[in-house]
Design a protein around this motif. Sequence first.
Motif, PDB file in Angstrom:
ATOM      1  N   ARG A   1      42.784  33.217  38.837  1.00  0.00           N
ATOM      2  CA  ARG A   1      43.662  33.714  39.897  1.00  0.00           C
ATOM      3  C   ARG A   1      44.505  32.565  40.433  1.00  0.00           C
ATOM      4  O   ARG A   1      43.976  31.514  40.791  1.00  0.00           O
ATOM      5  CB  ARG A   1      42.824  34.309  41.024  1.00  0.00           C
ATOM      6  CG  ARG A   1      43.647  34.905  42.141  1.00  0.00           C
ATOM      7  CD  ARG A   1      42.739  35.574  43.169  1.00  0.00           C
ATOM      8  NE  ARG A   1      43.527  36.153  44.224  1.00  0.00           N
ATOM      9  CZ  ARG A   1      43.774  35.545  45.384  1.00  0.00           C
ATOM     10  NH1 ARG A   1      43.286  34.347  45.615  1.00  0.00           N
ATOM     11  NH2 ARG A   1      44.508  36.146  46.295  1.00  0.00           N
TER      12      ARG A   1
ATOM     13  N   TYR B   1      46.625  37.271  38.376  1.00  0.00           N
ATOM     14  CA  TYR B   1      45.672  36.722  37.406  1.00  0.00           C
ATOM     15  C   TYR B   1      46.366  36.513  36.072  1.00  0.00           C
ATOM     16  O   TYR B   1      47.270  37.251  35.702  1.00  0.00           O
ATOM     17  CB  TYR B   1      44.499  37.682  37.201  1.00  0.00           C
ATOM     18  CG  TYR B   1      43.575  37.743  38.378  1.00  0.00           C
ATOM     19  CD1 TYR B   1      42.393  37.030  38.396  1.00  0.00           C
ATOM     20  CD2 TYR B   1      43.889  38.530  39.486  1.00  0.00           C
ATOM     21  CE1 TYR B   1      41.530  37.089  39.487  1.00  0.00           C
ATOM     22  CE2 TYR B   1      43.035  38.597  40.577  1.00  0.00           C
ATOM     23  CZ  TYR B   1      41.861  37.869  40.564  1.00  0.00           C
ATOM     24  OH  TYR B   1      41.024  37.927  41.640  1.00  0.00           O
TER      25      TYR B   1
ATOM     26  N   GLU C   1      43.559  42.517  37.937  1.00  0.00           N
ATOM     27  CA  GLU C   1      42.442  41.943  38.690  1.00  0.00           C
ATOM     28  C   GLU C   1      41.085  42.452  38.211  1.00  0.00           C
ATOM     29  O   GLU C   1      40.142  41.674  38.067  1.00  0.00           O
ATOM     30  CB  GLU C   1      42.612  42.230  40.175  1.00  0.00           C
ATOM     31  CG  GLU C   1      41.538  41.609  41.028  1.00  0.00           C
ATOM     32  CD  GLU C   1      41.767  41.796  42.511  1.00  0.00           C
ATOM     33  OE1 GLU C   1      40.891  41.361  43.273  1.00  0.00           O
ATOM     34  OE2 GLU C   1      42.800  42.371  42.914  1.00  0.00           O
TER      35      GLU C   1
END
Length: 96
Positions: free
Chosen positions: A8, A45, A59
């Motif tokens: 992330r 991400y 995610e």
Amino acid sequence: MCLAVPGRVLEIAERGGTRMAVVDFGGVVKDVCLEYLPDLKVGEYAIVHVGFALQRLDEESARRTLQLFEELGLIQEEFGDPWEAAAASVMREEER
């Protein structure tokens, strides 16, 4: 082993003319080059391989993959301290 690991994006900045990010890989934070994904944003991400963000990832998929990698011990194997790994290797050799 060299894995492609989801992470992330925490911060983005230009360094020396290169778009770079600080990326969290389930608690391990590393610098990553964003030149292959110039439109990646903070909070998104990406799959990262050898320090380069290669593909955007949702995610849910990222979290599932990070959890699996953690359970298998692959995060530590991939991002562990190289000095610690070398010391452990020496200790194993001395035990033989």
